[in-house]
Motif scaffolding. Sequence first.
Motif, PDB file in Angstrom:
ATOM      1  N   GLN A  80      23.916 -56.333 -63.347  1.00 20.01           N
ATOM      2  CA  GLN A  80      22.483 -56.188 -63.108  1.00 20.01           C
ATOM      3  C   GLN A  80      22.224 -55.350 -61.864  1.00 20.01           C
ATOM      4  O   GLN A  80      21.348 -54.479 -61.846  1.00 20.01           O
ATOM      5  CB  GLN A  80      21.831 -57.576 -62.942  1.00 20.01           C
ATOM      6  CG  GLN A  80      21.688 -58.347 -64.238  1.00 20.01           C
ATOM      7  CD  GLN A  80      22.876 -59.245 -64.525  1.00 20.01           C
ATOM      8  OE1 GLN A  80      24.021 -58.911 -64.178  1.00 20.01           O
ATOM      9  NE2 GLN A  80      22.638 -60.376 -65.165  1.00 20.01           N
ATOM     10  N   GLY A  81      22.994 -55.610 -60.800  1.00 23.68           N
ATOM     11  CA  GLY A  81      22.806 -54.879 -59.553  1.00 23.68           C
ATOM     12  C   GLY A  81      23.080 -53.392 -59.705  1.00 23.68           C
ATOM     13  O   GLY A  81      22.365 -52.547 -59.155  1.00 23.68           O
ATOM     14  N   GLU A  82      24.119 -53.050 -60.457  1.00 23.45           N
ATOM     15  CA  GLU A  82      24.462 -51.640 -60.659  1.00 23.45           C
ATOM     16  C   GLU A  82      23.412 -50.931 -61.496  1.00 23.45           C
ATOM     17  O   GLU A  82      23.061 -49.762 -61.238  1.00 23.45           O
ATOM     18  CB  GLU A  82      25.843 -51.551 -61.318  1.00 23.45           C
ATOM     19  CG  GLU A  82      26.974 -51.935 -60.379  1.00 23.45           C
ATOM     20  CD  GLU A  82      28.282 -52.214 -61.099  1.00 23.45           C
ATOM     21  OE1 GLU A  82      29.331 -51.950 -60.493  1.00 23.45           O
ATOM     22  OE2 GLU A  82      28.260 -52.706 -62.241  1.00 23.45           O
ATOM     23  N   LEU A  83      22.861 -51.607 -62.496  1.00 28.92           N
ATOM     24  CA  LEU A  83      21.808 -51.023 -63.312  1.00 28.92           C
ATOM     25  C   LEU A  83      20.542 -50.788 -62.488  1.00 28.92           C
ATOM     26  O   LEU A  83      19.884 -49.750 -62.626  1.00 28.92           O
ATOM     27  CB  LEU A  83      21.498 -51.936 -64.500  1.00 28.92           C
ATOM     28  CG  LEU A  83      22.598 -52.060 -65.561  1.00 28.92           C
ATOM     29  CD1 LEU A  83      22.272 -53.182 -66.539  1.00 28.92           C
ATOM     30  CD2 LEU A  83      22.786 -50.744 -66.299  1.00 28.92           C
ATOM     31  N   VAL A  84      20.220 -51.735 -61.639  1.00 27.98           N
ATOM     32  CA  VAL A  84      19.039 -51.593 -60.777  1.00 27.98           C
ATOM     33  C   VAL A  84      19.191 -50.395 -59.850  1.00 27.98           C
ATOM     34  O   VAL A  84      18.252 -49.604 -59.670  1.00 27.98           O
ATOM     35  CB  VAL A  84      18.810 -52.893 -59.971  1.00 27.98           C
ATOM     36  CG1 VAL A  84      17.837 -52.655 -58.812  1.00 27.98           C
ATOM     37  CG2 VAL A  84      18.278 -53.993 -60.876  1.00 27.98           C
ATOM     38  N   ARG A  85      20.376 -50.222 -59.264  1.00 28.66           N
ATOM     39  CA  ARG A  85      20.576 -49.099 -58.339  1.00 28.66           C
ATOM     40  C   ARG A  85      20.517 -47.751 -59.063  1.00 28.66           C
ATOM     41  O   ARG A  85      20.008 -46.773 -58.523  1.00 28.66           O
ATOM     42  CB  ARG A  85      21.903 -49.273 -57.609  1.00 28.66           C
ATOM     43  CG  ARG A  85      21.878 -50.439 -56.630  1.00 28.66           C
ATOM     44  CD  ARG A  85      23.188 -50.597 -55.863  1.00 28.66           C
ATOM     45  NE  ARG A  85      23.124 -51.729 -54.962  1.00 28.66           N
ATOM     46  CZ  ARG A  85      23.479 -52.986 -55.283  1.00 28.66           C
ATOM     47  NH1 ARG A  85      23.924 -53.237 -56.506  1.00 28.66           N
ATOM     48  NH2 ARG A  85      23.390 -53.958 -54.415  1.00 28.66           N
ATOM     49  N   ALA A  86      21.039 -47.707 -60.282  1.00 28.15           N
ATOM     50  CA  ALA A  86      20.957 -46.468 -61.067  1.00 28.15           C
ATOM     51  C   ALA A  86      19.501 -46.126 -61.367  1.00 28.15           C
ATOM     52  O   ALA A  86      19.085 -44.966 -61.245  1.00 28.15           O
ATOM     53  CB  ALA A  86      21.754 -46.622 -62.363  1.00 28.15           C
ATOM     54  N   ALA A  87      18.711 -47.129 -61.772  1.00 24.57           N
ATOM     55  CA  ALA A  87      17.297 -46.902 -62.062  1.00 24.57           C
ATOM     56  C   ALA A  87      16.544 -46.459 -60.814  1.00 24.57           C
ATOM     57  O   ALA A  87      15.732 -45.527 -60.862  1.00 24.57           O
ATOM     58  CB  ALA A  87      16.670 -48.174 -62.637  1.00 24.57           C
ATOM     59  N   ASP A  88      16.814 -47.117 -59.688  1.00 23.47           N
ATOM     60  CA  ASP A  88      16.128 -46.763 -58.444  1.00 23.47           C
ATOM     61  C   ASP A  88      16.408 -45.319 -58.035  1.00 23.47           C
ATOM     62  O   ASP A  88      15.524 -44.616 -57.538  1.00 23.47           O
ATOM     63  CB  ASP A  88      16.551 -47.709 -57.314  1.00 23.47           C
ATOM     64  CG  ASP A  88      15.941 -49.087 -57.461  1.00 23.47           C
ATOM     65  OD1 ASP A  88      15.062 -49.259 -58.326  1.00 23.47           O
ATOM     66  OD2 ASP A  88      16.339 -50.005 -56.705  1.00 23.47           O
ATOM     67  N   ALA A  89      17.649 -44.869 -58.250  1.00 26.73           N
ATOM     68  CA  ALA A  89      18.021 -43.511 -57.858  1.00 26.73           C
ATOM     69  C   ALA A  89      17.183 -42.473 -58.605  1.00 26.73           C
ATOM     70  O   ALA A  89      16.671 -41.515 -58.004  1.00 26.73           O
ATOM     71  CB  ALA A  89      19.513 -43.279 -58.111  1.00 26.73           C
ATOM     72  N   VAL A  90      17.016 -42.654 -59.927  1.00 23.17           N
ATOM     73  CA  VAL A  90      16.263 -41.654 -60.695  1.00 23.17           C
ATOM     74  C   VAL A  90      14.754 -41.783 -60.467  1.00 23.17           C
ATOM     75  O   VAL A  90      14.033 -40.783 -60.514  1.00 23.17           O
ATOM     76  CB  VAL A  90      16.600 -41.744 -62.197  1.00 23.17           C
ATOM     77  CG1 VAL A  90      18.043 -41.354 -62.449  1.00 23.17           C
ATOM     78  CG2 VAL A  90      16.312 -43.129 -62.763  1.00 23.17           C
ATOM     79  N   VAL A  91      14.271 -42.978 -60.205  1.00 22.55           N
ATOM     80  CA  VAL A  91      12.846 -43.156 -59.918  1.00 22.55           C
ATOM     81  C   VAL A  91      12.474 -42.450 -58.605  1.00 22.55           C
ATOM     82  O   VAL A  91      11.435 -41.786 -58.516  1.00 22.55           O
ATOM     83  CB  VAL A  91      12.484 -44.658 -59.858  1.00 22.55           C
ATOM     84  CG1 VAL A  91      11.115 -44.860 -59.218  1.00 22.55           C
ATOM     85  CG2 VAL A  91      12.497 -45.262 -61.259  1.00 22.55           C
ATOM     86  N   LYS A  92      13.317 -42.577 -57.604  1.00 22.55           N
ATOM     87  CA  LYS A  92      13.050 -41.903 -56.322  1.00 22.55           C
ATOM     88  C   LYS A  92      12.968 -40.394 -56.511  1.00 22.55           C
ATOM     89  O   LYS A  92      12.082 -39.726 -55.960  1.00 22.55           O
ATOM     90  CB  LYS A  92      14.139 -42.260 -55.309  1.00 22.55           C
ATOM     91  CG  LYS A  92      14.101 -43.695 -54.828  1.00 22.55           C
ATOM     92  CD  LYS A  92      15.317 -44.006 -53.965  1.00 22.55           C
ATOM     93  CE  LYS A  92      15.389 -45.479 -53.626  1.00 22.55           C
ATOM     94  NZ  LYS A  92      16.627 -45.827 -52.882  1.00 22.55           N
ATOM     95  N   ASP A  93      13.903 -39.855 -57.301  1.00 25.11           N
ATOM     96  CA  ASP A  93      13.879 -38.407 -57.558  1.00 25.11           C
ATOM     97  C   ASP A  93      12.604 -38.017 -58.300  1.00 25.11           C
ATOM     98  O   ASP A  93      11.986 -36.977 -58.002  1.00 25.11           O
ATOM     99  CB  ASP A  93      15.102 -37.997 -58.381  1.00 25.11           C
ATOM    100  CG  ASP A  93      16.386 -38.031 -57.563  1.00 25.11           C
ATOM    101  OD1 ASP A  93      16.290 -38.026 -56.314  1.00 25.11           O
ATOM    102  OD2 ASP A  93      17.479 -38.070 -58.168  1.00 25.11           O
ATOM    103  N   ALA A  94      12.210 -38.835 -59.285  1.00 23.14           N
ATOM    104  CA  ALA A  94      11.004 -38.526 -60.052  1.00 23.14           C
ATOM    105  C   ALA A  94       9.768 -38.528 -59.158  1.00 23.14           C
ATOM    106  O   ALA A  94       8.890 -37.668 -59.274  1.00 23.14           O
ATOM    107  CB  ALA A  94      10.844 -39.540 -61.192  1.00 23.14           C
ATOM    108  N   ILE A  95       9.696 -39.476 -58.239  1.00 25.99           N
ATOM    109  CA  ILE A  95       8.554 -39.549 -57.317  1.00 25.99           C
ATOM    110  C   ILE A  95       8.481 -38.292 -56.456  1.00 25.99           C
ATOM    111  O   ILE A  95       7.420 -37.669 -56.300  1.00 25.99           O
ATOM    112  CB  ILE A  95       8.665 -40.805 -56.436  1.00 25.99           C
ATOM    113  CG1 ILE A  95       8.459 -42.070 -57.276  1.00 25.99           C
ATOM    114  CG2 ILE A  95       7.663 -40.760 -55.287  1.00 25.99           C
ATOM    115  CD1 ILE A  95       8.773 -43.358 -56.545  1.00 25.99           C
ATOM    116  N   LEU A  96       9.627 -37.902 -55.887  1.00 26.38           N
ATOM    117  CA  LEU A  96       9.651 -36.742 -54.995  1.00 26.38           C
ATOM    118  C   LEU A  96       9.391 -35.435 -55.741  1.00 26.38           C
ATOM    119  O   LEU A  96       8.883 -34.473 -55.160  1.00 26.38           O
ATOM    120  CB  LEU A  96      11.002 -36.683 -54.266  1.00 26.38           C
ATOM    121  CG  LEU A  96      11.279 -37.847 -53.310  1.00 26.38           C
ATOM    122  CD1 LEU A  96      12.681 -37.732 -52.721  1.00 26.38           C
ATOM    123  CD2 LEU A  96      10.237 -37.888 -52.195  1.00 26.38           C
TER     124      LEU A  96
END
Length: 336
Positions: free
Chosen positions: A289-305
């Motif tokens: 679960q933790g690894e999936l959350v970190r992967a999702a967070d990484a792409v969301v941050k890029d999408a925001i920027l």
Amino acid sequence: MSTKHLLALLSSHIEGDEEQFLSIALQVAAQEARQGRPEDADKLKRLVQKARDQQRAGRPAGGQTPIPLARPRGELQGLVESVYPKVTLASMVLSEEVQSRLTRVVRQQQERATLRDHGQAPTTHMLLVGPPGTGKTMTASALAGELRLPLFTVRLEALFSRFFGETAGKLRLLFDQIAQVRGVYLLDEFDAIGARRGDPNDVGEIRRVLNSVLAFMEEPNTTDSLVLAATNHVEALDEALARRFDEVIEYGLPDRRAGRAILERRLGKFKLASRSWEAIESALEGLSQGELVRAADAVVKDAILEGATKVSLDALEAALQNRQTLKGKFRRQTGR
């Protein structure tokens, strides 16, 4: 009741601090229980529970009554960290079995006065076992959020001392805190203090710590605090200790369906098109679960920027593959 307790009760009453008043009443209940007067102790606890139920019933519609701050003081400041989580079990993706068992624990805690009226006690000691990143620590936060209690995280490394007997003294402080201040207490990496007796690497101080913990597990939990011990290495725990937990809950890696649910929840408004999921399902296998959350967070941050409204399939797949690569390297290094 001691003069100290009476003075504290009067002081909290004058200052209008009802939660402190009730907390002191529970300390008096604990004292009554230790002095062999369990009936008086139970009466006090039921009255405190009734008062808190009335507080809860009287809170404004759509809002919550504020949780009184409970901060570790004195020597406990270096041993315990406190927070007030807002997450709940609904914010977690859990297997049906784990969800059901945790929901049962919450209900027992919420209706503990009813259980005591029938000679029963709620679950108070839980052992959470499973690989890293599978939700054990978040469970502690969710239970605290459900019960509107502070979460006290015990820094186990701060318990150990090179001075003879000092570790046991620190443990006693911790156990007294658990008995007197209701909350959810998390002892992460519990195998550090619950290792088997007779282990080749065992030392005298570790044995004394374990014996102290075993004795504590037999003491009545006068405040109905929830004590959660979490470990990635259940095989290292002493069997006598493991038997003393009311509940032992095992966490595992999510399957593809659960993995997708975790990602969808974490991506939020940056959701992926439904037809795209099939292309990345294989990349979810074996990730926690933790690894999936970190992967999702990484792409969301890029999408925001980048000012995007959605995450790209390629970006998410790359983030998941990166996690798979890191996991593979770790396995080769550790031989697991």
